[in-house]
Design a protein around this motif. Sequence first.
Motif, PDB file in Angstrom:
ATOM      1  N   ILE A   8      39.931 -28.560  69.547  1.00  0.00           N
ATOM      2  CA  ILE A   8      39.222 -28.704  70.827  1.00  0.00           C
ATOM      3  C   ILE A   8      38.045 -27.732  70.916  1.00  0.00           C
ATOM      4  N   GLU A  10      37.742 -24.613  72.645  1.00  0.00           N
ATOM      5  CA  GLU A  10      37.591 -24.371  74.080  1.00  0.00           C
ATOM      6  C   GLU A  10      36.412 -23.457  74.396  1.00  0.00           C
ATOM      7  N   TYR A  13      33.044 -25.025  75.628  1.00  0.00           N
ATOM      8  CA  TYR A  13      32.997 -25.771  76.894  1.00  0.00           C
ATOM      9  C   TYR A  13      32.084 -25.065  77.891  1.00  0.00           C
ATOM     10  N   THR A  21      40.619 -28.648  80.097  1.00  0.00           N
ATOM     11  CA  THR A  21      40.632 -28.575  78.648  1.00  0.00           C
ATOM     12  C   THR A  21      41.615 -29.613  78.128  1.00  0.00           C
ATOM     13  N   THR A  45      46.135 -29.536  75.529  1.00  0.00           N
ATOM     14  CA  THR A  45      46.177 -28.650  74.368  1.00  0.00           C
ATOM     15  C   THR A  45      47.503 -27.887  74.341  1.00  0.00           C
ATOM     16  N   THR A 195      45.478 -22.824  72.209  1.00  0.00           N
ATOM     17  CA  THR A 195      44.789 -23.574  73.267  1.00  0.00           C
ATOM     18  C   THR A 195      43.592 -24.355  72.720  1.00  0.00           C
ATOM     19  N   ASP A 196      43.232 -24.100  71.455  1.00  0.00           N
ATOM     20  CA  ASP A 196      42.159 -24.874  70.839  1.00  0.00           C
ATOM     21  C   ASP A 196      42.666 -26.097  70.097  1.00  0.00           C
TER      22      ASP A 196
END
Length: 344
Positions: A8, A10, A13, A21, A45, A195-196
């Motif tokens: 992702i 993050e 962004y 997200t 995520t 979280t990515d």
Amino acid sequence: GLQVVLYIDEADYNPFLVTSTGAKIIVHDQNEYPFIEDIGTEIETAAATSIGMHFTRSRKLSKPYSDCTETGADIPVENLYNKSYSLQICLHSCFQKAMVDSCGCAQYAQPLPAGAEYCNYKKNPNWMYCYYRLHEKFVKEQLGCQQICKDACSFKEWALTTSIAQWPSTVSEDWMLRVLSWDKGQKLNKKLNKTDLASLMVFYKDLNERFISENPANTLVILLSNFGGQLGLWMSCSVVCVIEIVEVFFIDSLSIVLRRQWQRARKWWSGRRGREQQAGPLGRQGHDNPVCIDEDLPTFTTALRLPLPHDSPLPRTPPPNYSTLRLETAFTEQLPDTLELGQH
């Protein structure tokens, strides 16, 4: 099915434009255009998302049963996506056409119509204001696109069932993030954060293909069958009874009327022909009196009793011309006794 790990990133962004997200996915056919912003499914995520699919093929009845379209050829909107017709394609193509007509340029996120060009701030400095004003009218259904575009009669649908689990787990987070960072290679100089990342698995929940089709509740054959069944149940009628009723009320009545008209015409023609035969060059004779309706010639006594017609002149009966009444003497000289009687 399909199993992937999405990166992702993050950190890239924009916090003023995006406040969430995750990722958005869509399952579609190869002949369909993916409008992911309209009908996409979001996944989060740091989680493993499993999506099970049920494939369904549907077909609706067109006119007069519904207002759907078969191929979109009857819709006055050009298909800009070069894919099979759908309601989303029609709506986006209609908005792009209105964008070119109102703002003088095309929106960059949609295909380019023929003879148009994408908007840029050098040639079209006010295109963004025009776009938002036009989009507001589109949302309020003031452009007429929702009234023109119709649903497709045939379409494919994937019903998605989503389940979510924590990923990676606490005991495997350290080594998994190291492996994924090593897999990225030289493109990444730092260790990945969970979280990515997002894990996704898409699979068929069952291998059955469902086909849903619409059929008319009443056709002409079913209507006649129900009508005959009700008549047979409540009135003991059959096809033979119906034919007899039609014969009595229509065929027989028509034949009676035609027969009466034929008799009238024949009677009129007979009377006209009789009058033409009675009117001759010598006038009427005594036995041609129109009062006489009997076919036999009247006698002398009955002829005296016949009333005279009002509209015709008085008939004149000539005296009989009988050769037997003509007296011829058998003697050439007169007898003497007749001479004496003639002198007295």
